[in-house]
Design a protein around this motif. Sequence first.
Motif, PDB file in Angstrom:
ATOM      1  N   SER A 167      36.792  17.201  33.237  1.00 31.54           N
ATOM      2  CA  SER A 167      36.913  18.819  33.201  1.00 31.54           C
ATOM      3  C   SER A 167      35.767  19.552  33.615  1.00 31.54           C
ATOM      4  O   SER A 167      35.641  20.615  34.120  1.00 31.54           O
ATOM      5  N   VAL A 168      34.478  19.086  33.038  1.00 30.61           N
ATOM      6  CA  VAL A 168      33.264  19.482  33.527  1.00 30.61           C
ATOM      7  C   VAL A 168      33.000  19.601  35.153  1.00 30.61           C
ATOM      8  O   VAL A 168      32.661  20.640  35.741  1.00 30.61           O
ATOM      9  N   TYR A 169      33.142  18.416  35.615  1.00 25.18           N
ATOM     10  CA  TYR A 169      33.189  18.114  37.080  1.00 25.18           C
ATOM     11  C   TYR A 169      34.246  19.166  37.800  1.00 25.18           C
ATOM     12  O   TYR A 169      33.847  19.930  38.825  1.00 25.18           O
TER      13      TYR A 169
ATOM     14  N   VAL B 179      44.835  15.170  39.177  1.00 26.77           N
ATOM     15  CA  VAL B 179      44.491  16.660  39.668  1.00 26.77           C
ATOM     16  C   VAL B 179      43.129  16.518  40.095  1.00 26.77           C
ATOM     17  O   VAL B 179      42.662  17.226  41.476  1.00 26.77           O
ATOM     18  N   THR B 180      42.210  15.815  39.431  1.00 27.01           N
ATOM     19  CA  THR B 180      40.731  15.829  39.899  1.00 27.01           C
ATOM     20  C   THR B 180      40.734  15.225  41.234  1.00 27.01           C
ATOM     21  O   THR B 180      39.905  15.706  42.165  1.00 27.01           O
ATOM     22  N   ALA B 181      41.558  14.229  41.422  1.00 29.51           N
ATOM     23  CA  ALA B 181      41.549  13.239  42.893  1.00 29.51           C
ATOM     24  C   ALA B 181      42.268  14.565  43.807  1.00 29.51           C
ATOM     25  O   ALA B 181      41.844  14.489  45.268  1.00 29.51           O
ATOM     26  N   ALA B 182      43.174  15.314  43.668  1.00 28.14           N
ATOM     27  CA  ALA B 182      44.060  16.131  44.732  1.00 28.14           C
ATOM     28  C   ALA B 182      43.264  17.325  44.936  1.00 28.14           C
ATOM     29  O   ALA B 182      43.360  17.815  46.173  1.00 28.14           O
ATOM     30  N   VAL B 183      42.241  18.059  44.096  1.00 28.24           N
ATOM     31  CA  VAL B 183      41.703  19.135  44.280  1.00 28.24           C
ATOM     32  C   VAL B 183      40.711  19.074  45.706  1.00 28.24           C
ATOM     33  O   VAL B 183      40.671  19.479  46.461  1.00 28.24           O
ATOM     34  N   PRO B 184      39.767  18.090  45.375  1.00 28.93           N
ATOM     35  CA  PRO B 184      38.814  17.775  46.630  1.00 28.93           C
ATOM     36  C   PRO B 184      39.555  17.281  48.153  1.00 28.93           C
ATOM     37  O   PRO B 184      38.986  18.013  49.038  1.00 28.93           O
ATOM     38  N   VAL B 185      40.692  16.749  47.779  1.00 27.08           N
ATOM     39  CA  VAL B 185      41.473  16.581  49.075  1.00 27.08           C
ATOM     40  C   VAL B 185      41.875  17.645  49.581  1.00 27.08           C
ATOM     41  O   VAL B 185      41.999  17.984  50.913  1.00 27.08           O
ATOM     42  N   ALA B 186      42.676  18.668  48.761  1.00 28.67           N
ATOM     43  CA  ALA B 186      43.329  19.968  49.337  1.00 28.67           C
ATOM     44  C   ALA B 186      41.893  20.838  49.635  1.00 28.67           C
ATOM     45  O   ALA B 186      42.376  21.519  50.754  1.00 28.67           O
ATOM     46  N   TYR B 187      40.958  20.862  49.105  1.00 28.26           N
ATOM     47  CA  TYR B 187      39.611  21.655  49.612  1.00 28.26           C
ATOM     48  C   TYR B 187      39.168  21.151  50.995  1.00 28.26           C
ATOM     49  O   TYR B 187      39.031  22.038  51.701  1.00 28.26           O
ATOM     50  N   PHE B 188      39.135  19.794  51.049  1.00 30.03           N
ATOM     51  CA  PHE B 188      38.543  19.381  52.470  1.00 30.03           C
ATOM     52  C   PHE B 188      39.845  19.505  53.510  1.00 30.03           C
ATOM     53  O   PHE B 188      39.345  19.888  54.771  1.00 30.03           O
TER      54      PHE B 188
END
Length: 375
Positions: free
Chosen positions: A73-75, A263-272
């Motif tokens: 959650s922090v990251y 969710v933590t793995a999906a967020v950077p993928v979606a952002y990139f």
Amino acid sequence: MASGRSGPPPGEQTFFGHPRGLATLFGTEMWERFSYYGMRAVLVLFLTAPVTRGGMGLPETTAVGIYGVYIASVYLLAIAGGWLADRLLGARRTVLCGALVIMGGHVSMAMPMGGGFVWLGLVLIALGSGLLKPNMSALVGELYRHEDDARRDSGYTIFYMGINLGAFLGIMIVPWLQTGDRWHLAFGAAALGMAVGLTQYVRGRATLCGAGEEPDHRLTPDEERRFKVVAGVCLAAGAGALALWALSGTLTVDRFALVLTVVTAAVPVAYFAFLFSSREVTEQERRGLFAYVWLFLAAAIFWLVYDQAGSALLLFAKNDTDLNVLGFTIPPGWVGNVNSLAIILVAPSSRRCSSRRAPASARRSSSRSAWCASG
């Protein structure tokens, strides 16, 4: 030809030759890291300690799952913290809000009033860290007004030393205070450290000389209204879904940790994916993004391993390690201090070597992503 500005403007008050605001940010981040890493060094031990010893009495697997949810959650919230600073509040106000929320979280954990205050404290610390952490590093960069200011890289080195000094002191002091099952005294020490950092930040506002006062890309009034509506709907939907999941009786720490991992793995993928497809990103910037993806993956793997210090390695030290050194039993949390000590000893000489070898342009550009390496 000169490689860049190498000194302060005439008449500028300095901190080791750097803008005076660096002292404010150095101290604030040092004490915030004192509280963060100090609390982290005893959290899993507190969660697994029997209720008769003042702990939560949770199984080790459950405690590690809670720790994983907290760290993730922090990251994850750092993305939201950076966006809020960039679009709405500005870095200075976002850091102030984050410090206040973190302070509230540590105070909540220091109160011996049951598990509800512990969970509230962890939520507040995660939220506050997401607001504070990315924007502190951004403020350091904004202290140097000129792009070719050669002091910027060494400024980040000093700032990074503050991070590791705070982590070192926190991991030494908080677990030591916790010995004898004085859990809430240890959490209170973390709260006190954050209070010192918050006080220094508020008192040193003038030394920042306007850095981070305004968002870099402020939303228009229409965009801000749409954001508030969308954010409200998303928060309500998320809270509703979580409540329904809890009422169904199928919500467990392990399942929640799994969802958060996805969710933590999906967020950077979606952002990139968004960045690579955005029309606002130029071809040159897109080529740079390809290089950054590999740096991002390497950093993710590093932090994945590093943060085991507060869970698996901490429990290994407690259960399977002889902690007696010359007749003195060291607290298990101390074993996580090797990294901070090594960086404090090695960073200055490493910085001197890299400054001699790297061209000026590389030294300037490296500072822009320095916050990615900060703990």
